[in-house]
Scaffold this active site. Structure first.
Site, PDB file in Angstrom:
ATOM      1  N   ARG A 228       0.797  -1.118   0.256  1.00  0.00           N
ATOM      2  CA  ARG A 228      -0.102  -0.076  -0.059  1.00  0.00           C
ATOM      3  C   ARG A 228       0.841   1.430   0.029  1.00  0.00           C
ATOM      4  O   ARG A 228       2.193   1.179  -0.052  1.00  0.00           O
ATOM      5  CB  ARG A 228      -0.890  -0.139   1.151  1.00  0.00           C
ATOM      6  CG  ARG A 228      -0.241   0.192   2.559  1.00  0.00           C
ATOM      7  CD  ARG A 228      -1.042   0.445   3.829  1.00  0.00           C
ATOM      8  NE  ARG A 228      -0.116   0.874   4.946  1.00  0.00           N
ATOM      9  CZ  ARG A 228      -0.679   0.523   5.992  1.00  0.00           C
ATOM     10  NH1 ARG A 228      -1.503  -0.340   6.380  1.00  0.00           N
ATOM     11  NH2 ARG A 228       0.138   1.219   7.035  1.00  0.00           N
ATOM     12  N   GLY A 229       0.257   2.313  -0.078  1.00  0.00           N
ATOM     13  CA  GLY A 229       0.938   3.636   0.062  1.00  0.00           C
ATOM     14  C   GLY A 229       2.088   4.098  -0.892  1.00  0.00           C
ATOM     15  O   GLY A 229       2.131   3.475  -2.027  1.00  0.00           O
ATOM     16  N   ILE A 230       3.142   4.557  -0.306  1.00  0.00           N
ATOM     17  CA  ILE A 230       4.221   4.914  -1.150  1.00  0.00           C
ATOM     18  C   ILE A 230       4.768   3.729  -1.833  1.00  0.00           C
ATOM     19  O   ILE A 230       5.180   3.622  -3.106  1.00  0.00           O
ATOM     20  CB  ILE A 230       5.159   5.666  -0.501  1.00  0.00           C
ATOM     21  CG1 ILE A 230       4.472   7.001   0.183  1.00  0.00           C
ATOM     22  CG2 ILE A 230       6.492   5.670  -1.323  1.00  0.00           C
ATOM     23  CD1 ILE A 230       5.357   7.825   1.140  1.00  0.00           C
ATOM     24  N   ASN A 296      11.504   0.352   1.347  1.00  0.00           N
ATOM     25  CA  ASN A 296      10.315   1.513   1.580  1.00  0.00           C
ATOM     26  C   ASN A 296       9.587   1.029   2.875  1.00  0.00           C
ATOM     27  O   ASN A 296       9.090   2.108   3.538  1.00  0.00           O
ATOM     28  CB  ASN A 296       9.481   1.363   0.429  1.00  0.00           C
ATOM     29  CG  ASN A 296       8.178   1.871   0.724  1.00  0.00           C
ATOM     30  OD1 ASN A 296       7.802   3.215   0.915  1.00  0.00           O
ATOM     31  ND2 ASN A 296       7.199   1.155   1.011  1.00  0.00           N
ATOM     32  N   GLY A 298       8.333   1.010   6.284  1.00  0.00           N
ATOM     33  CA  GLY A 298       8.690   1.651   7.495  1.00  0.00           C
ATOM     34  C   GLY A 298       7.509   1.747   8.425  1.00  0.00           C
ATOM     35  O   GLY A 298       6.368   1.550   8.053  1.00  0.00           O
ATOM     36  N   LEU A 305       9.958  11.626  24.021  1.00  0.00           N
ATOM     37  CA  LEU A 305      10.898  10.650  24.668  1.00  0.00           C
ATOM     38  C   LEU A 305      10.689  10.180  26.094  1.00  0.00           C
ATOM     39  O   LEU A 305      10.688   9.184  26.532  1.00  0.00           O
ATOM     40  CB  LEU A 305      12.315  11.300  24.583  1.00  0.00           C
ATOM     41  CG  LEU A 305      13.676  10.269  25.027  1.00  0.00           C
ATOM     42  CD1 LEU A 305      13.579   9.348  23.958  1.00  0.00           C
ATOM     43  CD2 LEU A 305      14.899  11.047  24.975  1.00  0.00           C
ATOM     44  N   TYR A 361      11.745   7.604  15.353  1.00  0.00           N
ATOM     45  CA  TYR A 361      11.737   7.654  13.765  1.00  0.00           C
ATOM     46  C   TYR A 361      12.762   8.425  13.195  1.00  0.00           C
ATOM     47  O   TYR A 361      13.222   8.008  12.177  1.00  0.00           O
ATOM     48  CB  TYR A 361      10.315   8.186  13.572  1.00  0.00           C
ATOM     49  CG  TYR A 361       9.796   8.359  12.173  1.00  0.00           C
ATOM     50  CD1 TYR A 361       9.334   7.185  11.367  1.00  0.00           C
ATOM     51  CD2 TYR A 361       9.979   9.568  11.334  1.00  0.00           C
ATOM     52  CE1 TYR A 361       8.982   7.154   9.961  1.00  0.00           C
ATOM     53  CE2 TYR A 361       9.458   9.685  10.245  1.00  0.00           C
ATOM     54  CZ  TYR A 361       9.005   8.407   9.558  1.00  0.00           C
ATOM     55  OH  TYR A 361       8.771   8.386   8.200  1.00  0.00           O
ATOM     56  N   LYS A 365      15.485   7.482  10.461  1.00  0.00           N
ATOM     57  CA  LYS A 365      15.725   7.999   9.066  1.00  0.00           C
ATOM     58  C   LYS A 365      17.029   8.746   9.081  1.00  0.00           C
ATOM     59  O   LYS A 365      17.442   8.763   7.891  1.00  0.00           O
ATOM     60  CB  LYS A 365      14.528   8.780   8.864  1.00  0.00           C
ATOM     61  CG  LYS A 365      13.159   8.068   8.990  1.00  0.00           C
ATOM     62  CD  LYS A 365      13.059   7.110   7.819  1.00  0.00           C
ATOM     63  CE  LYS A 365      11.605   6.569   7.646  1.00  0.00           C
ATOM     64  NZ  LYS A 365      11.520   5.371   6.664  1.00  0.00           N
ATOM     65  N   THR A 396      -1.096  10.140   2.167  1.00  0.00           N
ATOM     66  CA  THR A 396      -1.136   8.655   2.301  1.00  0.00           C
ATOM     67  C   THR A 396      -2.017   8.519   3.745  1.00  0.00           C
ATOM     68  O   THR A 396      -2.381   9.233   4.265  1.00  0.00           O
ATOM     69  CB  THR A 396       0.107   7.639   2.486  1.00  0.00           C
ATOM     70  OG1 THR A 396       0.635   8.477   3.804  1.00  0.00           O
ATOM     71  CG2 THR A 396       1.237   7.846   1.478  1.00  0.00           C
TER      72      THR A 396
END
Ligand code: NAD
Length: 455
Positions: A228-230, A296, A298, A305, A361, A365, A396
């Site tokens: 799905r998505g990207i 892709n 993720g 935090l 995240y 990245k 998305t």
């Protein structure tokens, strides 16, 4: 997927009047690449003078049917370029300005002199590319300063563009001139609709696309998180460009994955990329090897935090950073990744800018960006390029679930004033996977509409 009702509204008759009257932002409806289109530029291409522009002139008739020159006749008679004239010439859809010969502060006025007269004559979704040299390749400090100055100019011009226009700066190393066509087919066309204000460096590369209608023909590509998505858009775009696709996702996504793989004539591979035997399983399912790996898959598990549970931290780092590293290394060590291949890592602009509630995240990245930079020199000997693509706000299901105010801010806080489409990210991945894109390695390509975040 979220729909951007504000864009629909400002592009209606009533909306145009109201928005104009009260001075609200009016993001344009961006032109995008449609399957079956042949010409990168549908409209007039304006070329400056200069040695790199002259190279472009030699293949420009393959980019467009309407070619103009400005600032002299260096593009030559054979290209069919006509001198551009503000009163008589058509609106301009694409511009290439050669700034490679600007080597002293006094020459920077050429930027103003060239661009000022044309800005009011740009068509909707016009694409501008400035060709330059890498500042760090200049031995004269004044030349290096001048070439760096061009970066400031191009990023600001990108912010001043209207009606969906974009500006990029390409820094061309010696020997990379024969990769200009591939780069311009991307940056002058709607394939780069959501990219603006970027600086990309081209190095020498021995490969070339053989058939521009199917640039990925003969290449086999793996896309993780493809259900799905990207990821789904990437698989579709790679298949459109002629690649044989292997689509990977988790067991829960099996039915979507199978349906998409069947439609694209590809192979579906159900696998959790974090499974202890993921690398072994992957290699077993790719007996003939592959050319393109797109990491892709993720996840996000957002918390500040102070409130971050260990499993939120660990799972995000595992899926987003550790698995791509482990799988890439296994594909290299086993020889499954062929010479002249491509590795593309889906990062994020929040990996560059940082984001509240996303320490896990953004750590993952940013780590991917570091991995691309660090691996590029070692993979170069085999002609393999490795790059990170950093999307900004993309429409998305992930972004549809964001709170309204955050979603609106994400959309509007960019030069193009809107979110991108999964296709925008997919076009970048397809371009970086083409033969010849080995000219670009160890870089981060932001697909973010020139978002203000981390710029
Ligand atoms: N949507 C955005 O605005 C945006 C912005 C920046 C970066 N990104 C990045 O782009 C990528 C795709 O984003 P998206 O919005 O399409 O996400 P998505 O959640 O819609 O899709 C991700 C896919 O990855 C799969 N996946 C998750 N964990 C997996 C695992 N362990 N093994 C195999 N597959 C797994 C999921 O099942 C899903 O199909 C992600 O890496 C994301 O971080 C997205």
């Amino acid at each position: 997927m979220a729909s951007d009702r504000y864009i629909d509204f400002v592009n209606s008759d009533l909306g145009r009047k109201l928005v104009g009257a009260v001075g609200l932002p009016a993001p344009a409806r961006l032109e995008r690449w449609q399957a079956g289109r042949l010409r990168p530029v549908e409209g007039a291409l304006l070329l400056s003078t200069g040695p790199l522009a002259q190279r472009v002139g030699s293949f420009a008739p393959r980019l467009t049917d309407v070619l103009f020159s400005a600032g002299g006749a260096v593009t030559g008679e054979s290209t069919g370029a006509h001198p551009w004239n503000a009163e008589q010439s058509a609106k301009i859809k694409a511009v290439v300005f050669d700034a490679s010969t600007l080597l002293h502060t006094s020459q920077l006025s050429q930027l103003r002199e060239f661009f000022q007269p044309i800005l009011r004559h740009l068509d909707n979704s016009a694409h501008v590319v400035i060709l330059a040299r890498a500042p760090d390749a200049q031995s004269d400090p004044l030349a290096a300063s001048t070439q760096q100055a061009i970066e400031g100019f191009s990023r600001s011009l990108a912010k001043e563009m209207r009606n969906g226009g974009t500006v990029q700066l390409l820094q061309i190393e010696d020997g990379a001139e024969d990769q200009l066509e591939g780069a311009l087919r991307f940056f002058l066309s709607p394939k780069s609709a959501f990219i603006s204000g970027q600086v990309v460096r081209l190095s020498a590369c021995g490969q070339q696309v053989q058939d521009w209608t199917r640039p990925l023909a003969g290449r086999k590509a793996l896309v993780t998180g493809a259900a799905r998505g990207i990821g789904a858009a990437i698989a579709e775009t790679l298949a459109r460009d002629g690649a044989e696709v292997v689509l990977l996702d988790v067991p829960q996504a099996k039915s979507d994955l199978d349906a998409l793989a069947a439609r694209l004539g590809g192979q579906a591979l159900i696998l959790d990329i974090c499974a202890p035997d993921a690398a072994a399983q992957l290699i077993e399912h790719l007996p003939g090897g592959l050319d393109i790996v797109v990491h892709n898959a993720g996840i996000t598990r957002d918390k500040t935090l102070a409130n971050m549970p260990a499993d939120f931290w660990d799972s995000v780092l595992d899926v987003n950073l550790n698995a791509p590293q482990v799988l890439t290394q296994a594909l290299i060590d086993s020889g499954a990744l062929r010479d002249n291949g491509s590795v593309i890592l889906l990062a994020s602009i929040s990996g560059l800018a940082g984001n509240r509630g996303q320490t896990n995240y953004t750590t993952s990245k940013a780590g991917l960006i570091g991995y691309a930079r660090a691996m590029a020199p070692t993979l170069k000997a085999r002609g393999i390029n490795i790059n990170a693509v950093a999307p900004g706000f993309i429409e998305t299901s992930m972004t549809a679930h964001m709170p309204f105010a955050l979603r609106e801010a994400g959309r509007r806080m960019s030069s193009l004033g809107q979110g991108g489409q999964p296709q925008d990210v997919a076009e970048s991945v397809a371009w970086l996977g083409q033969p010849g894109s080995g000219a670009i390695s160890g870089q981060v390509l932001r697909v973010c509409g020139q978002s203000v975040l981390g710029a």
